[in-house]
Design a protein around this motif. Structure first.
Motif, short mmCIF file in Angstrom:
data_model
loop_
_atom_site.label_atom_id
_atom_site.label_comp_id
_atom_site.label_asym_id
_atom_site.label_seq_id
_atom_site.Cartn_x
_atom_site.Cartn_y
_atom_site.Cartn_z
N LYS A 311 0.82 -1.22 0.00
CA LYS A 311 0.00 0.00 0.00
C LYS A 311 0.85 1.27 0.00
N GLN A 312 2.12 1.15 0.44
CA GLN A 312 3.00 2.32 0.43
C GLN A 312 3.35 2.73 -1.00
N PHE A 313 3.13 1.85 -1.97
CA PHE A 313 3.45 2.15 -3.37
C PHE A 313 2.24 2.68 -4.13
N LEU A 314 1.11 2.86 -3.45
CA LEU A 314 -0.13 3.27 -4.10
C LEU A 314 -0.54 4.68 -3.68
N THR A 315 -0.98 5.47 -4.65
CA THR A 315 -1.60 6.76 -4.37
C THR A 315 -2.87 6.85 -5.20
N PHE A 316 -3.91 7.44 -4.60
CA PHE A 316 -5.20 7.50 -5.29
C PHE A 316 -5.64 8.95 -5.45
N ASP A 317 -6.05 9.29 -6.68
CA ASP A 317 -6.58 10.62 -6.97
C ASP A 317 -8.09 10.49 -7.11
N PRO A 318 -8.87 10.89 -6.07
CA PRO A 318 -10.33 10.73 -6.12
C PRO A 318 -11.01 11.61 -7.17
N VAL A 319 -10.36 12.70 -7.55
CA VAL A 319 -10.95 13.60 -8.54
C VAL A 319 -10.95 12.94 -9.93
N ASP A 321 -10.20 9.74 -10.33
CA ASP A 321 -10.50 8.32 -10.12
C ASP A 321 -9.38 7.45 -10.69
N LYS A 322 -8.13 7.77 -10.31
CA LYS A 322 -6.97 7.04 -10.80
C LYS A 322 -6.13 6.52 -9.66
N MET A 323 -5.64 5.30 -9.82
CA MET A 323 -4.74 4.69 -8.86
C MET A 323 -3.36 4.60 -9.49
N ARG A 324 -2.33 5.17 -8.83
CA ARG A 324 -0.97 5.12 -9.35
C ARG A 324 -0.14 4.14 -8.53
N PHE A 325 0.62 3.30 -9.23
CA PHE A 325 1.48 2.28 -8.62
C PHE A 325 2.92 2.68 -8.93
N LYS A 326 3.68 3.02 -7.89
CA LYS A 326 5.03 3.55 -8.07
C LYS A 326 5.98 2.96 -7.04
N PHE A 327 7.11 2.42 -7.51
CA PHE A 327 8.13 1.85 -6.62
C PHE A 327 9.48 1.97 -7.31
N SER A 328 10.55 1.87 -6.55
CA SER A 328 11.90 2.04 -7.11
C SER A 328 12.68 0.74 -7.20
N ASP A 329 12.52 -0.15 -6.24
CA ASP A 329 13.26 -1.42 -6.24
C ASP A 329 12.52 -2.48 -7.03
N THR A 330 13.21 -3.58 -7.29
CA THR A 330 12.55 -4.73 -7.89
C THR A 330 11.65 -5.39 -6.85
N LEU A 331 10.45 -5.74 -7.24
CA LEU A 331 9.51 -6.40 -6.34
C LEU A 331 9.25 -7.83 -6.81
N MET A 332 9.03 -8.71 -5.85
CA MET A 332 8.58 -10.06 -6.16
C MET A 332 7.15 -10.22 -5.68
N VAL A 333 6.27 -10.65 -6.58
CA VAL A 333 4.88 -10.92 -6.23
C VAL A 333 4.68 -12.42 -6.23
N VAL A 334 4.19 -12.94 -5.11
CA VAL A 334 3.95 -14.38 -4.97
C VAL A 334 2.45 -14.60 -4.87
N TYR A 335 1.95 -15.47 -5.72
CA TYR A 335 0.53 -15.84 -5.64
C TYR A 335 0.44 -17.29 -5.16
N LYS A 336 -0.37 -17.52 -4.12
CA LYS A 336 -0.56 -18.86 -3.58
C LYS A 336 -1.91 -19.40 -3.99
N ARG A 337 -1.87 -20.48 -4.75
CA ARG A 337 -3.12 -21.10 -5.19
C ARG A 337 -3.89 -21.68 -4.01
N ASP A 338 -5.19 -21.56 -4.08
CA ASP A 338 -6.06 -22.12 -3.07
C ASP A 338 -6.04 -23.65 -3.16
N GLU A 339 -5.98 -24.33 -2.03
CA GLU A 339 -5.91 -25.79 -2.02
C GLU A 339 -7.14 -26.43 -2.68
N LYS A 340 -8.31 -25.82 -2.50
CA LYS A 340 -9.52 -26.35 -3.13
C LYS A 340 -9.42 -26.27 -4.66
#
Length: 410
Positions: A311-319, A321-340
Motif C-alpha cells: 500500500k506504500q506504493f499506491l496513491t489515489f486521486d479521487p478527482v 479516479d486514478k490509482m498510481r502504482f510507483k516503486f523504485s526497487d525490484t519487487l517479487m509478487v507471490v501468488y498462492k493457489r487455493d488448495e480447493k
C-alpha cells in the motif's frame, strides 16, 4: 400521523430505487464515422472496438459505427485492411468521433519479406509459441487461422526476429471457445538475451461469459494469479485477501549461464534461419556437453526477499479516479493457489492442457522503466508498458489472456 411526510418519503425512496436501476443498466455510447484521410470517403467494414474486450462492431457502408458499453475503456482501436491501425484515447466528455485512417505504406521489413527471404514454414511454429505463452501445450488448443498474412524478418547481425501482419491475426482458442482478432502492433524477439518485445491489440469474438463447467474451470485457471487478477486486487487494495504477497527482491545472477545462453541462442537462431532442425546445442560435441551442463544450473545464484506493505506504493486521486502504482526497487509478487482449486485441477482433464497447474506458489518479478509509476485501471490493466513483469505473470500471453470486460465468478 403525517401522511404528507410519509408520501414524500415513499416518493423519494421510489425515485432513489429507479435511479439505482437506471445506473445499473446505464450504457455509455461512443459513435462516429471512419474516413479515408486523403479522400475523406467513408471506409465500410472497418473494425472499431475497445482494446482487449468483446465490445465492438464494423462500420456500415457509410463508415458509421455506434458502440454501447457498460463503461468506457481507455483505448478505442480502429483498423481496416490497407490502412494504418489507429488507437483513440477515449475521453468521457466526447461521445462522437470522426476518425481519419491513412493508407498503410510498405515498410522495409515488408519489402524485404515480400521478396521471399523468410516464411511461415521456417518461423511459424516458433512465433506461435512466443505469442501463445511459454508452455508448448498451448499449441494444442490455440491455432493461427491465417498464417499467410504473417511476415518475418531475421537480422543475422543482431540476431533478432521481427514479425508483422498485413491483416489482423485470427486465433482460435478451443478451450476458451472464442476467436481472437489480433492487430500485431509490434513483435521483436532477441535471441541474444531471450527477450521478447511485443504489443498487440485484441478483440474477442464469440467469447462466452456464461460458460459450461469445463470452460469455467479454464477461465478460473487463466484468471487466478494473472496480471488482470493482480491489477484488480491492487486497485481495491485486497492483495492479501486474494492470496498475493509482495516482497522487495535482490539477487546475484549466474553470469556464466547468462553467457552460455546467449551463445546457444545465437546458434539456435542461425540454424532456424537456415531452415535446419535444431537437434543439438553446438556443432562441437564437447561444447554441446558443457553448454548442457551449464544451462541446467539456476540463472540466479543467490537471492533475498523482504516482505513489504504494497500500500506504500499506491496513491489515489479521487478527482480523476486514478490509482498510481510507483516503486523504485525490484519487487517479487507471490501468488498462492487455493488448495480447493488445486483439488479441482487434479480432478480435471484440463490439468494436462495448462502449464504446471499443480504448482502451489507462482512467482513474478516487477520493475519500472520510469520514475513516475503506472496508472492502474479497475478493469485489470495498466495504462502504459513501463511496468515490466518476468516470471509467471510475464509468461502468461495470448493463450491465457481474458477480455477486460470478463467478470470472474468463483
Amino acid at each position: 400521523m403525517n401522511y404528507t411526510l410519509i408520501k414524500k418519503i415513499a416518493l423519494y425512496t421510489i425515485c432513489c430505487f429507479l435511479t439505482i436501476i437506471q445506473l445499473a443498466f446505464a450504457q455509455s455510447i461512443v459513435e462516429g464515422k471512419v474516413l479515408d484521410a486523403a479522400t475523406k470517403h467513408p471506409i465500410p467494414g472497418a473494425s472499431v472496438y475497445f482494446n482487449n474486450t468483446q465490445i465492438g462492431e464494423a462500420t456500415n457502408n457509410n463508415g458509421v459505427f455506434k458502440i454501447s458499453a457498460k463503461r468506457l475503456y481507455h483505448d478505442l482501436v480502429v483498423s481496416a485492411v490497407g490502412y494504418q491501425t489507429k488507437v483513440i484515447n477515449i475521453e468521457s466528455n466526447i461521445k462522437n468521433y470522426t476518425i481519419l485512417l491513412s493508407e498503410k505504406e510498405n515498410s522495409l521489413l515488408e519489402v524485404t519479406v515480400s521478396a521471399g527471404k523468410n516464411d511461415w514454414k521456417r518461423w511459424g511454429s516458433f512465433f506461435s509459441g512466443l505469442l501463445f505463452g511459454s508452455d508448448p501445450r498451448y499449441k494444442l488448443y490455440c491455432k493461427i487461422l491465417n498464417p499467410e498474412d504473417v511476415r518475418f524478418f531475421y537480422n543475422e547481425n543482431e540476431h533478432y526476429l521481427e514479425a508483422t501482419a498485413s491483416k489482423p491475426i485470427l486465433i482460435w482458442n478451443s478451450i476458451m471457445n472464442c476467436q481472437l482478432h489480433i492487430d500485431l502492433y509490434q513483435f521483436v524477439y532477441s535471441f541474444n538475451n531471450d527477450n521478447i518485445l511485443y504489443s498487440t491489440l485484441a478483440y474477442y469474438d464469440e467469447f462466452d461469459n456464461k460458460p459450461n463447467k469445463k470452460r469455467k474451470m479454464a477461465q478460473a485457471i487463466n484468471y487466478l494469479g494473472s496480471q488482470m487478477h493482480f491489477y484488480r486486487s491492487l486497485y481495491t487494495r485486497t492483495l492479501e485477501a486474494e492470496n498475493f504477497q509482495v516482497y522487495r527482491y535482490t539477487s546475484v545472477k549466474n553470469l556464466e549461464r547468462e553467457k552460455v545462453l546467449k551463445t546457444v541462442q545465437q546458434y539456435k537462431a542461425s540454424k532456424m534461419a537456415a531452415g535446419e532442425t535444431l537437434s543439438k546445442l553446438a556443432d562441437n560435441p564437447d561444447s554441446a556437453r558443457y553448454y548442457e551442463r551449464i544451462l541446467k544450473q539456476r540463472d540466479i545464484l543467490k537471492w533475498d526477499t523482504t516482505r513489504v506493505d504494497y500500500k506504500q506504493f499506491l496513491t489515489f486521486d479521487p478527482v480523476e479516479d486514478k490509482m498510481r502504482f510507483k516503486f523504485s526497487d525490484t519487487l517479487m509478487v507471490v501468488y498462492k493457489r487455493d488448495e480447493k482449486m488445486l483439488e479441482k485441477l487434479a480432478q480435471s482433464s484440463l490439468v494436462y492442457k495448462f502449464g504446471q497447474p499443480s504448482v502451489f506458489t507462482l512467482k513474478t518479478l516487477l520493475f519500472l522503466n520510469n520514475k513516475e509509476g503506472v496508472v492502474v485501471d479497475p478493469a485489470g490493466f495498466v495504462t502504459s508498458n513501463d511496468l515490466v513483469m518476468t516470471g509467471n505473470m510475464g509468461n502468461r500471453r495470448l493463450a491465457e489472456q481474458l477480455p477486460y470486460d470478463f467478470v470472474y465468478s468463483p
